[in-house]
Design a protein around this motif. Structure first.
Motif, PDB file in Angstrom:
ATOM      1  N   GLU A 206      14.278  -8.458 -13.335  1.00 13.58           N
ATOM      2  CA  GLU A 206      13.832  -7.560 -14.404  1.00 13.58           C
ATOM      3  C   GLU A 206      15.005  -6.993 -15.196  1.00 13.58           C
ATOM      4  OE1 GLU A 206       9.493  -6.257 -12.586  1.00 13.58           O
ATOM      5  OE2 GLU A 206      11.112  -4.787 -12.552  1.00 13.58           O
ATOM      6  N   TYR A 221      11.254  -9.079  -8.577  1.00 13.84           N
ATOM      7  CA  TYR A 221      10.624  -8.354  -9.684  1.00 13.84           C
ATOM      8  C   TYR A 221      10.215  -6.978  -9.133  1.00 13.84           C
ATOM      9  CZ  TYR A 221      10.375 -12.908 -12.003  1.00 13.84           C
ATOM     10  OH  TYR A 221      10.689 -14.126 -12.581  1.00 13.84           O
ATOM     11  N   PRO A 222      11.103  -5.990  -9.243  1.00 16.77           N
ATOM     12  CA  PRO A 222      10.859  -4.710  -8.572  1.00 16.77           C
ATOM     13  C   PRO A 222       9.507  -4.070  -8.884  1.00 16.77           C
ATOM     14  CG  PRO A 222      13.108  -4.807  -9.373  1.00 16.77           C
ATOM     15  CD  PRO A 222      12.416  -6.014  -9.915  1.00 16.77           C
ATOM     16  N   SER A 223       9.076  -4.135 -10.148  1.00 13.68           N
ATOM     17  CA  SER A 223       7.829  -3.458 -10.515  1.00 13.68           C
ATOM     18  C   SER A 223       6.601  -4.126  -9.896  1.00 13.68           C
ATOM     19  CB  SER A 223       7.680  -3.411 -12.037  1.00 13.68           C
ATOM     20  OG  SER A 223       7.563  -4.725 -12.566  1.00 13.68           O
ATOM     21  N   ILE A 224       6.743  -5.381  -9.470  1.00 13.25           N
ATOM     22  CA  ILE A 224       5.636  -6.128  -8.864  1.00 13.25           C
ATOM     23  C   ILE A 224       5.828  -6.289  -7.356  1.00 13.25           C
ATOM     24  CG2 ILE A 224       4.430  -8.368  -8.827  1.00 13.25           C
ATOM     25  CD1 ILE A 224       5.420  -8.723 -11.756  1.00 13.25           C
ATOM     26  N   THR A 227       6.095  -2.293  -3.444  1.00 11.01           N
ATOM     27  CA  THR A 227       4.861  -1.503  -3.565  1.00 11.01           C
ATOM     28  C   THR A 227       4.793  -0.418  -2.497  1.00 11.01           C
ATOM     29  OG1 THR A 227       3.691  -3.118  -2.177  1.00 11.01           O
ATOM     30  CG2 THR A 227       3.554  -3.424  -4.574  1.00 11.01           C
ATOM     31  N   LYS A 257      14.017   4.822  -5.956  1.00 10.37           N
ATOM     32  CA  LYS A 257      13.621   3.460  -6.305  1.00 10.37           C
ATOM     33  C   LYS A 257      14.812   2.515  -6.251  1.00 10.37           C
ATOM     34  CE  LYS A 257      11.501   0.802 -10.060  1.00 10.37           C
ATOM     35  NZ  LYS A 257      11.038   0.840 -11.475  1.00 10.37           N
TER      36      LYS A 257
END
Length: 435
Positions: A206, A221-224, A227, A257
């Motif tokens: 990302e 893909y950190p945002s995906i 979790t 994060k």
């Protein structure tokens, strides 16, 4: 065995290489401009260290290694060259140091020290990193193994000499652009070259630049992929818990994060070597690194933290962690102490620095730590006026509190809430009350 002299041996990166060669059996000596905690520790480890630099330090060494901070007019470097002794920069010596090793090389503008230390807790072998891992109390761990976890530096493009078997890139945000002639294409080409040299690649997909690469790589893909992230504090120590892809739940020392991202990259890199079960067991050994959200003292009323962040992206991420940590402890006040590092960085990123301290209850600003640079005229009072900052020449650690005298001669004491210091200069020494 050969004799090697290190000029500027107190530097965090070069001292790790000196320690590594010392463990391999080389006869190591070194020098630096002044005493530091590192020079004292090196002497305790049996390395002869002289301060300040003097030409008498050059004797019958087989070769000399000098840090990036050493200029051509250094008295020892001149003496060595006049004697015909081979002289290598830190960058130039890396192929020799890492020859024949299986190198797990970690690069990136932010998070590379943390990711390197995390990876070194997972993989058996030596480690040469640019920070002190609390797990082994040093910036170097030596093991009689082919494996080496190596923190690779983009600031002088030395990461291109790190002989990576596996390459990790945490991000490729532009930094140290003066080395790349302020040419973004040249900068990106260096990162591309670093990754192309490796057989296995792990990247933060990302990142703006890394997302464009067509290379074969393990992509995070950190945002995906990350979790159900939660943060907890146990006995004042911070931890970040999260799920990663379909690999299950992990817990990493640290908060935020960015800790989950660094941990995830280390986990994906380690999967190439060891089992998932072993990774989860080994991760419990990671205890953070010195100067990265480094809790110097903590009780129910007051917390003092030292952090190396000196770029606005790092400061913003670490402050978010500080706010969360303070909230979990029930502390309502967060104070930031900022020591700008280098005039070039401050002037190039001024707008970012002006934004990154949002929501702090108080901002204290120290003089710019020039690191040898010529001063640039910046009206800090006007630029940071929205924060109504307090300016002081230095801070002093007094027991579990910070004291300082402001520009008006008023004495101040910080002994409640959360106080966090930011900078890569000598602010760490001031926060710790000595070395």
């Amino acid at each position: 065995m050969k004799k090697v002299h290190f000029i500027g041996i107190g530097g965090i990166g070069i001292s790790a290489i000196a320690r590594f060669l010392n463990e391999k059996g080389y006869t190591i000596s070194g020098s630096d401009i002044k005493e530091s905690s590192t020079t004292k520790q090196l002497r305790q480890e049996g390395i002869q260290v002289i301060t300040p630099h003097c030409k008498e330090a050059i004797k019958d060494q087989d070769f000399v290694v000098y840090s990036a901070a050493i200029k051509d007019d250094n008295i020892e470097l001149k003496e060595a060259r006049e004697r015909g002794i081979e002289c290598f920069s830190r960058k130039e010596i890396l192929p020799f140091v890492l020859e024949g090793k299986k190198v797990f090389s970690v690069a990136g503008a932010h998070g590379k020290s943390t990711t390197s230390a995390m990876l070194s807790s997972l993989i058996e072998g030596s480690a040469i990193i640019g920070a002190v891992s609390k797990q082994f109390g040093s910036n170097m761990r030596y093991e009689p193994s082919v494996n080496v976890v190596f923190e690779a530096d983009e600031s002088d493009s030395s990461f291109l000499n790190s002989n990576p078997y596996l390459a990790v890139v945490t991000n490729a945000e532009p930094e140290h652009m003066e080395h790349y002639d302020y040419d973004i294409e040249k900068f990106h080409a260096a990162y591309r070259g670093f990754l192309e040299r490796a057989k296995v690649r792990v990247i933060n997909a990302e990142d703006e630049f890394l997302s464009t690469l067509k290379l074969d790589a393990l992509r995070l893909y950190p945002s995906i992929d990350i979790t159900d992230m939660t943060m907890v504090v146990r006995d004042f120590q911070p931890y970040t818990s999260f799920n990663l892809k379909n690999l299950g739940r992990f817990e990493a020392y640290g908060m935020g994060k960015h800790i989950a991202i660094d941990a995830s990259l280390a986990i994906l890199a380690a999967l190439d070597e060891i089992s998932l079960k072993q990774i989860k067991q080994n991760f419990a050994n990671y205890k953070g690194i010195k100067k990265r959200f480094d809790i110097l003292c903590a009780d129910k009323n007051f917390v003092l933290i030292d952090d190396y962040a000196h770029h606005q992206t790092e400061i913003k991420a670490t402050l978010n962690s500080a706010f969360e940590y303070a909230k979990l402890l029930g502390l309502s006040r967060v104070v930031a102490v900022f020591q700008p590092h280098r005039y070039t960085r401050l002037s190039a990123n001024l707008e970012g620095f002006k934004e990154c301290f949002k929501d702090v209850d108080e901002l204290i600003i120290l003089p710019v730590y020039a690191a040898g640079e010529k001063p640039v005229d910046i009206d800090m009072k006007a630029e940071f006026k929205d924060y109504n900052p307090i300016f002081t020449d230095c801070i002093t650690r007094v027991d579990n509190a910070i004291e300082f005298t402001d520009e008006f001669g008023v004495k101040n004491r910080l002994a409640d809430g959360l106080v966090i210091g930011f900078g890569a200069g000598d602010i760490s020494v001031q926060l710790r009350g000595g070395y």
